[in-house]
Design a protein around this motif. Structure first.
Motif, PDB file in Angstrom:
ATOM      1  N   UNK A 153       0.820  -1.200   0.000  1.00 57.25           N
ATOM      2  CA  UNK A 153       0.000   0.000   0.000  1.00 57.25           C
ATOM      3  C   UNK A 153       0.863   1.261   0.000  1.00 57.25           C
ATOM      4  N   UNK A 154       0.279   2.343  -0.492  1.00 55.19           N
ATOM      5  CA  UNK A 154       0.949   3.635  -0.390  1.00 55.19           C
ATOM      6  C   UNK A 154       1.080   3.982   1.084  1.00 55.19           C
ATOM      7  N   UNK A 155       2.286   4.210   1.569  1.00 50.23           N
ATOM      8  CA  UNK A 155       2.494   4.376   3.017  1.00 50.23           C
ATOM      9  C   UNK A 155       1.760   5.585   3.589  1.00 50.23           C
ATOM     10  N   UNK A 156       1.661   6.665   2.800  1.00 44.26           N
ATOM     11  CA  UNK A 156       0.988   7.859   3.318  1.00 44.26           C
ATOM     12  C   UNK A 156      -0.512   7.629   3.491  1.00 44.26           C
ATOM     13  N   UNK A 157      -1.107   6.771   2.641  1.00 43.42           N
ATOM     14  CA  UNK A 157      -2.527   6.476   2.774  1.00 43.42           C
ATOM     15  C   UNK A 157      -2.767   5.660   4.044  1.00 43.42           C
ATOM     16  N   UNK A 158      -1.878   4.699   4.318  1.00 41.11           N
ATOM     17  CA  UNK A 158      -2.016   3.938   5.562  1.00 41.11           C
ATOM     18  C   UNK A 158      -1.908   4.866   6.765  1.00 41.11           C
ATOM     19  N   UNK A 159      -0.960   5.804   6.709  1.00 44.62           N
ATOM     20  CA  UNK A 159      -0.798   6.752   7.811  1.00 44.62           C
ATOM     21  C   UNK A 159      -2.064   7.587   7.999  1.00 44.62           C
ATOM     22  N   UNK A 160      -2.652   8.022   6.883  1.00 45.26           N
ATOM     23  CA  UNK A 160      -3.861   8.841   6.945  1.00 45.26           C
ATOM     24  C   UNK A 160      -5.044   8.061   7.519  1.00 45.26           C
ATOM     25  N   UNK A 161      -4.991   6.730   7.421  1.00 44.11           N
ATOM     26  CA  UNK A 161      -6.099   5.892   7.887  1.00 44.11           C
ATOM     27  C   UNK A 161      -5.885   5.381   9.305  1.00 44.11           C
ATOM     28  N   UNK A 162      -4.826   5.840   9.949  1.00 45.45           N
ATOM     29  CA  UNK A 162      -4.553   5.430  11.317  1.00 45.45           C
ATOM     30  C   UNK A 162      -5.281   6.334  12.310  1.00 45.45           C
ATOM     31  N   UNK A 163      -5.616   5.744  13.435  1.00 44.01           N
ATOM     32  CA  UNK A 163      -6.108   6.521  14.584  1.00 44.01           C
ATOM     33  C   UNK A 163      -5.537   5.887  15.832  1.00 44.01           C
ATOM     34  N   UNK A 164      -4.823   6.713  16.586  1.00 52.63           N
ATOM     35  CA  UNK A 164      -4.198   6.232  17.820  1.00 52.63           C
ATOM     36  C   UNK A 164      -3.288   5.033  17.550  1.00 52.63           C
ATOM     37  N   UNK A 165      -2.564   5.094  16.413  1.00 55.08           N
ATOM     38  CA  UNK A 165      -1.596   4.047  16.078  1.00 55.08           C
ATOM     39  C   UNK A 165      -2.189   2.806  15.457  1.00 55.08           C
ATOM     40  N   UNK A 166      -3.513   2.763  15.314  1.00 54.49           N
ATOM     41  CA  UNK A 166      -4.175   1.597  14.733  1.00 54.49           C
ATOM     42  C   UNK A 166      -4.706   1.942  13.341  1.00 54.49           C
ATOM     43  N   UNK A 167      -4.737   0.930  12.476  1.00 54.48           N
ATOM     44  CA  UNK A 167      -5.298   1.119  11.135  1.00 54.48           C
ATOM     45  C   UNK A 167      -6.808   0.969  11.266  1.00 54.48           C
ATOM     46  N   UNK A 168      -7.497   2.114  11.302  1.00 52.70           N
ATOM     47  CA  UNK A 168      -8.927   2.105  11.596  1.00 52.70           C
ATOM     48  C   UNK A 168      -9.774   1.773  10.386  1.00 52.70           C
ATOM     49  N   UNK A 169      -9.343   2.205   9.203  1.00 50.93           N
ATOM     50  CA  UNK A 169     -10.146   2.091   7.990  1.00 50.93           C
ATOM     51  C   UNK A 169      -9.240   1.850   6.797  1.00 50.93           C
ATOM     52  N   UNK A 170      -9.846   1.489   5.670  1.00 51.90           N
ATOM     53  CA  UNK A 170      -9.152   1.430   4.395  1.00 51.90           C
ATOM     54  C   UNK A 170     -10.106   1.920   3.306  1.00 51.90           C
ATOM     55  N   UNK A 171      -9.624   2.799   2.427  1.00 52.83           N
ATOM     56  CA  UNK A 171     -10.445   3.215   1.288  1.00 52.83           C
ATOM     57  C   UNK A 171     -10.135   2.340   0.080  1.00 52.83           C
ATOM     58  N   UNK A 172     -11.031   2.358  -0.910  1.00 51.15           N
ATOM     59  CA  UNK A 172     -10.745   1.622  -2.139  1.00 51.15           C
ATOM     60  C   UNK A 172      -9.830   2.437  -3.047  1.00 51.15           C
ATOM     61  N   UNK A 173     -10.124   3.716  -3.206  1.00 53.21           N
ATOM     62  CA  UNK A 173      -9.322   4.600  -4.049  1.00 53.21           C
ATOM     63  C   UNK A 173      -9.231   5.966  -3.382  1.00 53.21           C
ATOM     64  N   UNK A 174      -8.456   6.862  -4.000  1.00 50.58           N
ATOM     65  CA  UNK A 174      -8.346   8.216  -3.471  1.00 50.58           C
ATOM     66  C   UNK A 174      -8.084   9.186  -4.617  1.00 50.58           C
ATOM     67  N   UNK A 175      -8.394  10.443  -4.379  1.00 48.57           N
ATOM     68  CA  UNK A 175      -7.958  11.541  -5.236  1.00 48.57           C
ATOM     69  C   UNK A 175      -7.280  12.566  -4.341  1.00 48.57           C
ATOM     70  N   UNK A 176      -6.704  13.583  -4.947  1.00 43.59           N
ATOM     71  CA  UNK A 176      -6.106  14.666  -4.173  1.00 43.59           C
ATOM     72  C   UNK A 176      -6.905  15.940  -4.382  1.00 43.59           C
ATOM     73  N   UNK A 177      -7.147  16.667  -3.322  1.00 44.31           N
ATOM     74  CA  UNK A 177      -7.766  17.978  -3.410  1.00 44.31           C
ATOM     75  C   UNK A 177      -6.722  19.006  -3.020  1.00 44.31           C
ATOM     76  N   UNK A 178      -6.497  19.974  -3.900  1.00 44.77           N
ATOM     77  CA  UNK A 178      -5.480  20.973  -3.646  1.00 44.77           C
ATOM     78  C   UNK A 178      -5.881  22.284  -4.313  1.00 44.77           C
TER      79      UNK A 178
END
Length: 815
Positions: free
Chosen positions: A509-534
């Motif tokens: 997995x993309x490491x930054x996506x896993x980090x974004x899906x963590x809460x309190x050091x645990x992997x709380x969720x997983x998305x199927x896909x992502x886009x970027x908003x900027x």
């Protein structure tokens, strides 16, 4: 034309046709043990079987399917779309007949089609046929000597075709419409058709069960009915035909102008017009009720309504209107309709106005989005026409659904997936999983389908996923819901499951996506896909490095002439929203539920937002964003990054290099991940391993047989898929590429450069902030209190203190 007999070759009985029912693997039963429940509390079980050996006429062109008794009626075309027919097919006996045939094109540019039809209880069919006839007198130029070269030149000059593409498309799509039965091509008629006015006419036909035309009657709908749309057609027990029509005329330039004239035309048994029933707005369909009368379905002040039609008084009986959940209905009996809402079919009682779930499409492993029509057979089974559009084209099936005894149901572990709405992507994954094995069955439970108000659906969903111990998996509607779920400790740590998996690992997995899906050091969720908003801007204005602060943004606007806009149409509230898109990370500590909105930094944000007008006043003569951006009158635009093409459009508009500068924030690149199809496993899940077996199917490596043609919106969170997408973006398109247009700008898309790819990859791999982390409650608190400062009632310091107090209470209560 009464009594005219059609060609006997059109009548074909399928004597040799064997009707076989093919059981599909995995479709053991609807529900697997926890689904449709009757009013008395007993569970009901269903099976979905599929028909094979359907007639040759039932093909990719099939449409307009209707079920009447045990017979399915449908229209379809021949291979080159020059002829179409209406067919009947008995789902019990396999008897098949062609009831009507017409030429879709007469070889000289004129066309005709069946706009609608209905079937009487007797089996007689009424058709509403529309014809487009060329008015040759509307063109003065002589095209009688035109050649193929003239046609190809026209396509190149007027439609922008290349010589090669023009000839190919002429042969593939246009030539057949201008070729007679002897193979002679009339090129002049094609050119004439591009400049001529067309006259639309309509007629009614009645066809008996043997294919005889009982009558054909041309329709006179008045001078303003130059164009006609038939929205519904039905017949009552007296043989009266009802047509829900919308008519409109053309303006002087030949363009259609709707007259908003809606009415239901009533035709007598002999084909004569009996009168018009005025309609209060658009009628979505007509329904023949079990008592032999007809009702219209439309939308009124109270929502979707079923309105009985009074043919004697020629009026809709609005005083007897019945509110129904949706306009997708099938008549079950005199007292009940079958009504589709989301993925479920409900039995709706017309007297009590109460609904009871009858069965779920999903529990029969059928995606509700694929159900085009359905009806009830004489033996109680539900016949459904399924239509699936995918990379292999249009795939059609007929499913027969029947209620079965619990003893016929496979013994499976039923897992409930809670969701706001049943989307097609998730449905397809659930169906594929349920079909692939017989140990587990995923049931989707929607809290938004059928809800009258969005807030009601949100509240119902949030309450359920935080309190209902029967929920096993959760498909979140947005990231804030997922964070709220995880903050209460309700999630299973997916790292524990991922680390035990023999085919998946964290490295996939993309490491930054896993980090974004963590809460309190645990992997709380997983998305199927992502886009970027900027946020995107011209490099000359914002520099070449992503990331800036509120002070940087203030300095940029201060350096520009008065009247220059940051974003198009920005007012104080939208400015505050933009500033806080990532600003919440500077003012909220999610881990300990603390905040610092009474800081000078937040007061500066309020001061900056207050520089913008109270309201943005839109005018019709305003220049659009493309003009303002190209002239430097607008500096920035919101950018949703999901490909390598759109940036080429912006470079052309800005007139030079661009930078993904991002939203203002004290640290980071200013971009946010937008996560799609976010799923977590509840800590009350009855079988965590089974839930993971389903969730992991989203992320398993693609098999070579899967191909790359299955479309999903956004970037994959699998590292290898994302890297492959980046590499493919630098390759030339085998189909010749595409063209992007916006306003006066048009760009032929080129393969991405290495610089383009590196820029996006740098942005992706270094983004962990997530769009939607702020709930509507937080946004509402800020906007409600900021309004007092914007209106001059309170100081920025006082408002900041109030926001700090309210926000601290909110964070403490929701942790």
């Amino acid at each position: 034309m009464g009594g005219t007999h059609m060609n006997r070759s059109l009548w074909r009985k399928a004597v040799a046709l064997t009707l076989t029912v093919a059981m599909t693997a995995g479709l053991t039963a609807c529900g697997g043990g926890g689904n449709s429940t009757s009013a008395d509390g007993n569970k009901r079980y269903f099976k979905a079987d599929y028909l094979s050996d359907l007639p040759d006429s039932f093909n990719d062109t099939t449409s307009n399917i209707q079920f009447k008794g045990d017979v399915m009626y449908y229209t379809s075309s021949n291979a080159d779309y020059t002829k179409s027919g209406l067919y009947s097919y008995n789902l019990i006996t396999g008897e098949n007949a062609q009831l009507y045939e017409q030429a879709q094109s007469d070889g000289s540019g004129n066309s005709s089609w069946v706009s609608g039809y209905t079937v009487a209880d007797s089996g007689e069919v009424y058709l509403f046929v529309t014809k487009n006839q060329m008015d040759e007198s509307s063109v003065t130029e002589d095209y009688s000597d035109a050649t193929l070269d003239d046609v190809l030149s026209y396509m190149a000059d007027q439609w922008g075709y290349s010589d090669e593409d023009a000839e190919k498309d002429w042969n593939d799509y246009y030539a057949k419409d201008y070729t007679d039965e002897d193979g002679n091509v009339n090129y002049g008629r094609f050119l004439l058709a591009q400049n001529a006015r067309f006259i639309q006419t309509s007629s009614i036909l009645k066809v008996d069960t043997s294919g005889n035309i009982a009558f054909e009657q041309d329709m006179d709908l008045g001078a303003n009915a130059e164009n006609v749309s038939c929205n519904g057609i039905a017949v009552d027990k007296e043989g009266n035909l009802y047509l829900a029509l919308n008519t409109w005329s053309n303006n002087d330039s030949g363009n259609s102008v709707s007259s908003d004239e809606y009415f239901t035309l009533v035709i007598g048994e002999d084909g004569s017009q009996k009168g018009r029933i005025p309609s209060d707005g658009y009628t979505s369909r007509l329904v023949g009720l079990a008592d032999g009368t007809v009702a219209s379905i439309g939308y009124g002040d109270a929502g979707c309504e079923l309105r009985p039609l009074d043919v004697g008084a020629m009026k809709e009986q609005t005083d007897k209107a019945i509110e129904v959940p949706s306009d997708t209905v099938s008549v079950l009996d005199e007292k009940n309709l079958l009504v589709t809402e989301g993925s479920s079919v409900y039995k709706y009682n017309l007297d009590t106005k109460e609904k009871e779930e009858f069965f779920s499409w999903m529990d029969c492993n059928i995606s509700s989005s694929s159900v085009s029509s359905y009806g009830v057979l004489s033996d109680g089974r539900i016949a459904a026409y399924l239509q699936n559009w995918n990379s292999n084209g249009n795939q059609t099936e007929i499913a027969l659904i029947k209620e079965v005894d619990a003893s016929e149901v496979a013994d499976t572990v039923n897992l409930t997936l809670a969701c706001m709405w049943t989307g097609s992507d998730a449905e397809e994954k659930v169906i594929a999983f349920n079909k692939s094995q017989d140990k587990y069955h995923i049931t989707m439970k929607s809290y938004g389908d059928g809800a009258e108000e969005y807030e009601d659906a949100v509240n119902s969903f949030n309450t359920a996923v935080t309190s209902d111990s029967n929920i096993d998996l959760v498909l979140f509607n947005d990231y804030s819901q997922a964070i709220n779920f995880a903050s209460k400790g309700l999630n299973v740590d997916l790292y524990g499951l991922l680390d035990k998996d023999t085919e998946l690992s964290r490295d996939d997995f993309l490491p930054n996506v896993l980090t974004a899906c963590e809460y309190d050091g645990k992997l709380a969720i997983l998305p199927q896909t992502f886009t970027l908003q900027t946020v995107i801007g011209k490099a000359d204005d914002v520099g070449t490095t992503p990331g800036w602060t509120v002070s940087d943004m203030k300095a940029l606007i201060a350096s520009k002439p008065e009247g220059t806009q940051l974003f198009w149409g920005m007012d104080r509230t939208s400015a505050l929203t933009a500033l806080m898109s990532l600003g919440y990370n500077d003012f909220i500590n999610w881990e300990d539920a603390s905040c610092n909105f009474d800081s000078q930094e937040f007061i500066d944000v309020l001061d900056f937002a207050n520089m913008f007008p109270e309201e943005f006043e839109y005018r019709d003569d305003m220049e659009d964003s493309t003009v303002l951006l190209s002239q430097g009158k607008q500096l920035l635009d919101t950018y949703y990054l999901s490909d390598f093409e759109q940036v080429q459009m912006y470079r052309a508009i800005f007139g030079g290099p661009t930078t993904f500068i991002g939203y203002p924030t004290s640290e980071g690149n200013g971009a946010m991940l937008s996560l799609n199809n976010i799923i977590g496993i509840s800590n009350s899940c009855k079988d965590v391993d089974g839930a993971w077996q389903f969730l992991r199917t989203f992320y398993l490596p693609k098999k070579s047989s899967d191909g790359d043609s299955d479309y999903t919106y956004g970037f994959s969170i699998r590292k290898d898929d994302f890297e492959k997408y980046c590499q493919n973006a630098m390759k030339a398109d085998s189909d010749g590429g595409s063209t992007w247009g916006w306003g006066e700008f048009e760009v032929e898309i080129q393969p991405a450069t290495q610089e383009d790819v590196d820029q996006v990859k740098d942005l992706v791999y270094n983004t962990t902030a997530v769009s939607g982390a702020v709930s509507d409650d937080i946004t509402n608190i800020i906007n409600e209190e900021a309004a007092a400062y914007f209106s001059g009632q309170k100081s920025a310091e006082d408002v900041a203190k109030i926001i700090q107090s309210r926000m601290q209470v909110y964070l403490s209560e929701t942790k």
